[in-house]
Design a protein around this motif. Structure first.
Motif, PDB file in Angstrom:
ATOM      1  N   ILE A 110       0.859  -1.194   0.000  1.00  0.00           N
ATOM      2  CA  ILE A 110       0.000   0.000   0.000  1.00  0.00           C
ATOM      3  C   ILE A 110       0.890   1.237   0.000  1.00  0.00           C
ATOM      4  O   ILE A 110       1.552   1.542   0.995  1.00  0.00           O
ATOM      5  N   ASP A 111       0.926   1.934  -1.116  1.00  0.00           N
ATOM      6  CA  ASP A 111       1.775   3.109  -1.285  1.00  0.00           C
ATOM      7  C   ASP A 111       0.889   4.318  -1.560  1.00  0.00           C
ATOM      8  O   ASP A 111       0.241   4.400  -2.616  1.00  0.00           O
ATOM      9  N   VAL A 112       0.838   5.261  -0.623  1.00  0.00           N
ATOM     10  CA  VAL A 112      -0.047   6.410  -0.741  1.00  0.00           C
ATOM     11  C   VAL A 112       0.306   7.293  -1.932  1.00  0.00           C
ATOM     12  O   VAL A 112      -0.528   8.086  -2.388  1.00  0.00           O
ATOM     13  N   SER A 113       1.498   7.165  -2.472  1.00  0.00           N
ATOM     14  CA  SER A 113       1.898   8.001  -3.607  1.00  0.00           C
ATOM     15  C   SER A 113       1.464   7.415  -4.953  1.00  0.00           C
ATOM     16  O   SER A 113       1.742   8.008  -5.993  1.00  0.00           O
ATOM     17  N   GLN A 114       0.765   6.274  -4.928  1.00  0.00           N
ATOM     18  CA  GLN A 114       0.357   5.625  -6.167  1.00  0.00           C
ATOM     19  C   GLN A 114      -1.140   5.832  -6.437  1.00  0.00           C
ATOM     20  O   GLN A 114      -1.949   5.819  -5.507  1.00  0.00           O
ATOM     21  N   PRO A 115      -1.538   5.985  -7.710  1.00  0.00           N
ATOM     22  CA  PRO A 115      -2.934   6.299  -8.041  1.00  0.00           C
ATOM     23  C   PRO A 115      -3.941   5.234  -7.604  1.00  0.00           C
ATOM     24  O   PRO A 115      -5.107   5.548  -7.373  1.00  0.00           O
ATOM     25  N   ASN A 116      -3.511   3.982  -7.492  1.00  0.00           N
ATOM     26  CA  ASN A 116      -4.444   2.905  -7.157  1.00  0.00           C
ATOM     27  C   ASN A 116      -4.475   2.585  -5.670  1.00  0.00           C
ATOM     28  O   ASN A 116      -4.978   1.533  -5.267  1.00  0.00           O
ATOM     29  N   VAL A 117      -3.967   3.482  -4.832  1.00  0.00           N
ATOM     30  CA  VAL A 117      -3.851   3.174  -3.410  1.00  0.00           C
ATOM     31  C   VAL A 117      -5.207   2.874  -2.774  1.00  0.00           C
ATOM     32  O   VAL A 117      -5.338   1.955  -1.959  1.00  0.00           O
ATOM     33  N   GLY A 118      -6.235   3.619  -3.151  1.00  0.00           N
ATOM     34  CA  GLY A 118      -7.548   3.410  -2.557  1.00  0.00           C
ATOM     35  C   GLY A 118      -8.134   2.061  -2.895  1.00  0.00           C
ATOM     36  O   GLY A 118      -8.642   1.338  -2.022  1.00  0.00           O
ATOM     37  N   GLN A 119      -8.057   1.689  -4.176  1.00  0.00           N
ATOM     38  CA  GLN A 119      -8.586   0.387  -4.598  1.00  0.00           C
ATOM     39  C   GLN A 119      -7.837  -0.762  -3.933  1.00  0.00           C
ATOM     40  O   GLN A 119      -8.453  -1.728  -3.465  1.00  0.00           O
TER      41      GLN A 119
END
Length: 254
Positions: free
Chosen positions: A51-60
């Motif tokens: 889980i990387d908060v800097s990535q666009p798919n973090v929420g999914q």
């Protein structure tokens, strides 16, 4: 009654201390995120990995690893990055990473948690910010520089305010907190360890203790506000800007 805590950025620093504190409570179940693999097997902790908060798919990715029909009492987003800069040497990539991690990623985390029904009436969202994001508290005695660090926290404060307006009708409270100037690898990596003693820096465990107490009393009456649970003690410009005899906890200006 069991409560469920989600800590985003729980593998080190404040996040690790919050994880340890909450997981020690028999009536609390903890979900903790890591950017890589699970760093340990702490009893009472369920790790959500990659889980990387800097990535666009973090929420999914976050929602996909949570159990079906789970309800989160409180989500605390502690993930952060501090890249040192000066006026003579600003850094484009560092700034992009700081803005993305601090002010963009949290929007997508909270959005997906709410849309999945994981957060609902009575839930709390705590966004770990910093007094460095207060424009009012910036003072000539501390000078300029570190543009990405300060401005990304100011952006996070606006994100939290906007989220509070979006989520108040659903009964979800959103708070911004300055947890304290801490003795962590993050502050040491940018050379701030030389200010630890003079600046009243505390350990992550001490900051976690104050923050947990503050969160326990946080509700919709304070939604959208910016607070320092430990008060003004480690905020070098507090008295210059706000005056003396300041209370603890201290509500901070934007």
């Amino acid at each position: 009654m069991t409560r469920t805590i989600l800590i985003v950025g729980a593998s080190r620093g404040l996040g690790a201390s919050l994880r340890a504190r909450y997981s020690s409570e028999p009536s609390t179940k903890v979900f903790a995120t890591s950017r890589t693999t699970a760093p340990d097997t702490t009893p009472g902790v369920t790790w959500l990995t990659d889980i990387d908060v800097s990535q666009p798919n973090v929420g999914q990715k976050l929602v996909s690893q949570l159990p079906k029909s789970i309800k989160i009492s409180t989500v605390i987003i502690t993930a952060g990055y501090f890249g040192f800069e000066t006026f003579d040497a600003p850094d484009w990539e560092k700034q992009v990473q700081m803005y993305t991690t601090s002010a963009i990623g949290p929007v997508f985390v909270v959005h997906h948690l709410v849309k999945a029904g994981v957060l609902g009436e009575g839930s709390k969202v705590i966004l770990v910010s910093s007094e460095s994001g207060s424009i009012t508290l910036r003072h000539e005695k501390e000078g300029g520089g570190n543009f990405g660090h300060h401005a990304s926290k100011a952006a996070l404060n606006m994100v939290g305010k906007l989220l509070s307006l979006d989520l108040k009708p659903q009964g979800i409270a959103v708070g911004l907190v300055h947890p304290g100037f801490m003795r962590t690898e993050m502050t040491k990596s940018v050379g701030f360890d030389k200010y630890w003693d003079a600046g009243g820096a505390v350990t992550p465990d001490e900051a976690a203790q104050s923050l947990v107490s503050f969160i326990d009393g946080f509700d919709l009456s304070k939604t959208g506000e910016f607070w320092a649970p430990r008060g003004p003690g480690d905020i070098g410009t507090a008295e210059d800007v706000l005056g003396k005899d300041l209370p603890t906890p201290l509500q901070l200006p934007w």
